[in-house]
Write a protein that holds these residues in place. Structure first.
Motif, PDB file in Angstrom:
ATOM      1  N   TYR A  32      -1.918   1.890  12.441  1.00  0.00           N
ATOM      2  CA  TYR A  32      -0.638   2.459  11.987  1.00  0.00           C
ATOM      3  C   TYR A  32       0.233   1.434  11.262  1.00  0.00           C
ATOM      4  O   TYR A  32       0.769   1.748  10.204  1.00  0.00           O
ATOM      5  N   PRO A  33       0.402   0.232  11.829  1.00  0.00           N
ATOM      6  CA  PRO A  33       1.300  -0.714  11.142  1.00  0.00           C
ATOM      7  C   PRO A  33       0.870  -1.014   9.703  1.00  0.00           C
ATOM      8  O   PRO A  33       1.721  -1.181   8.835  1.00  0.00           O
ATOM      9  N   LEU A  38       0.603   1.883   2.831  1.00  0.00           N
ATOM     10  CA  LEU A  38      -0.487   2.284   1.928  1.00  0.00           C
ATOM     11  C   LEU A  38       0.045   2.796   0.596  1.00  0.00           C
ATOM     12  O   LEU A  38       1.119   3.391   0.516  1.00  0.00           O
ATOM     13  N   THR A  39      -0.732   2.560  -0.429  1.00  0.00           N
ATOM     14  CA  THR A  39      -0.448   3.057  -1.774  1.00  0.00           C
ATOM     15  C   THR A  39      -1.662   3.852  -2.236  1.00  0.00           C
ATOM     16  O   THR A  39      -2.732   3.783  -1.603  1.00  0.00           O
ATOM     17  N   PRO A  40      -1.550   4.588  -3.319  1.00  0.00           N
ATOM     18  CA  PRO A  40      -2.727   5.309  -3.827  1.00  0.00           C
ATOM     19  C   PRO A  40      -3.915   4.378  -4.104  1.00  0.00           C
ATOM     20  O   PRO A  40      -5.063   4.796  -3.985  1.00  0.00           O
ATOM     21  N   GLU A  41      -3.642   3.118  -4.410  1.00  0.00           N
ATOM     22  CA  GLU A  41      -4.721   2.171  -4.682  1.00  0.00           C
ATOM     23  C   GLU A  41      -5.405   1.668  -3.407  1.00  0.00           C
ATOM     24  O   GLU A  41      -6.605   1.387  -3.408  1.00  0.00           O
ATOM     25  N   LEU A 124       3.079  12.313   4.002  1.00  0.00           N
ATOM     26  CA  LEU A 124       1.845  12.845   4.590  1.00  0.00           C
ATOM     27  C   LEU A 124       1.336  11.933   5.710  1.00  0.00           C
ATOM     28  O   LEU A 124       0.920  12.413   6.769  1.00  0.00           O
ATOM     29  N   LEU A 125       1.375  10.635   5.476  1.00  0.00           N
ATOM     30  CA  LEU A 125       0.918   9.690   6.491  1.00  0.00           C
ATOM     31  C   LEU A 125       1.778   9.741   7.749  1.00  0.00           C
ATOM     32  O   LEU A 125       1.257   9.670   8.862  1.00  0.00           O
TER      33      LEU A 125
END
Length: 161
Positions: A32-33, A38-41, A124-125
């Motif tokens: 989780y941390p 996160l990014t799309p990449e 979403l995450l």
């Protein structure tokens, strides 16, 4: 012979519950941390691969757990321990429902890139993490229930003979 079959069944359920709980604890405390950023990449490697692997793994592990739980219910019928066996069955159904009905669609949406931008990905995450928190607590309770069942059952070798 039936005693050994029941012992193996109970231990398989414990094995599956331990794996499930362990996965959820790793997810919550270690993954989780990193997923909050996160990014799309970075999503395909850090989210896509682990969630796909977990889905495939638990698709194999969970159905025998459900069968094992049902066997425990049948074998304990008429005993007060039947309630612990029923809780095992209810617990794995609860975890499966959350995973299959609520989480898998989000997994597919994230892995498919079906979000407009980083902000929507993070939304979403966060939803995904909240749903998995339900599984985190549920899997921990399930593990405690199956351990309680084995403790109440008593000396394993003799109890299942």
């Amino acid at each position: 012979m039936i005693g050994w079959l029941l012992l193996v069944t109970a231990l398989y359920f414990l094995f599956g519950a331990t794996l499930y709980m362990g996965t959820m604890w790793v997810l919550k405390f270690f993954l989780y941390p990193t997923w909050r950023g996160l990014t799309p990449e970075t999503e395909p490697v850090h989210f896509g691969i682990p969630t796909l692997a977990a889905t495939k793994f638990f698709t194999v592990v969970v159905p025998p757990m459900l069968l094992a739980g049902i066997i425990l219910v049948v074998s304990e019928w008429g005993s007060p321990r039947v309630w612990l066996a029923w809780l095992c069955v209810a617990g794995i159904i609860y975890l499966t429902f959350i995973g299959q009905v609520l989480i898998i669609p989000i997994n597919k949406k994230i892995r498919g890139g079906e979000y407009a931008d980083v902000a929507e990905l993070r939304t979403l995450l966060l939803r995904w993490m909240w749903l998995n928190d339900l599984r985190f607590y549920g899997s921990t309770v399930l593990w405690l229930v199956v351990v309680a069942y084995l403790v109440v059952k008593g000396s394993l070798g003799e109890a299942f003979a």
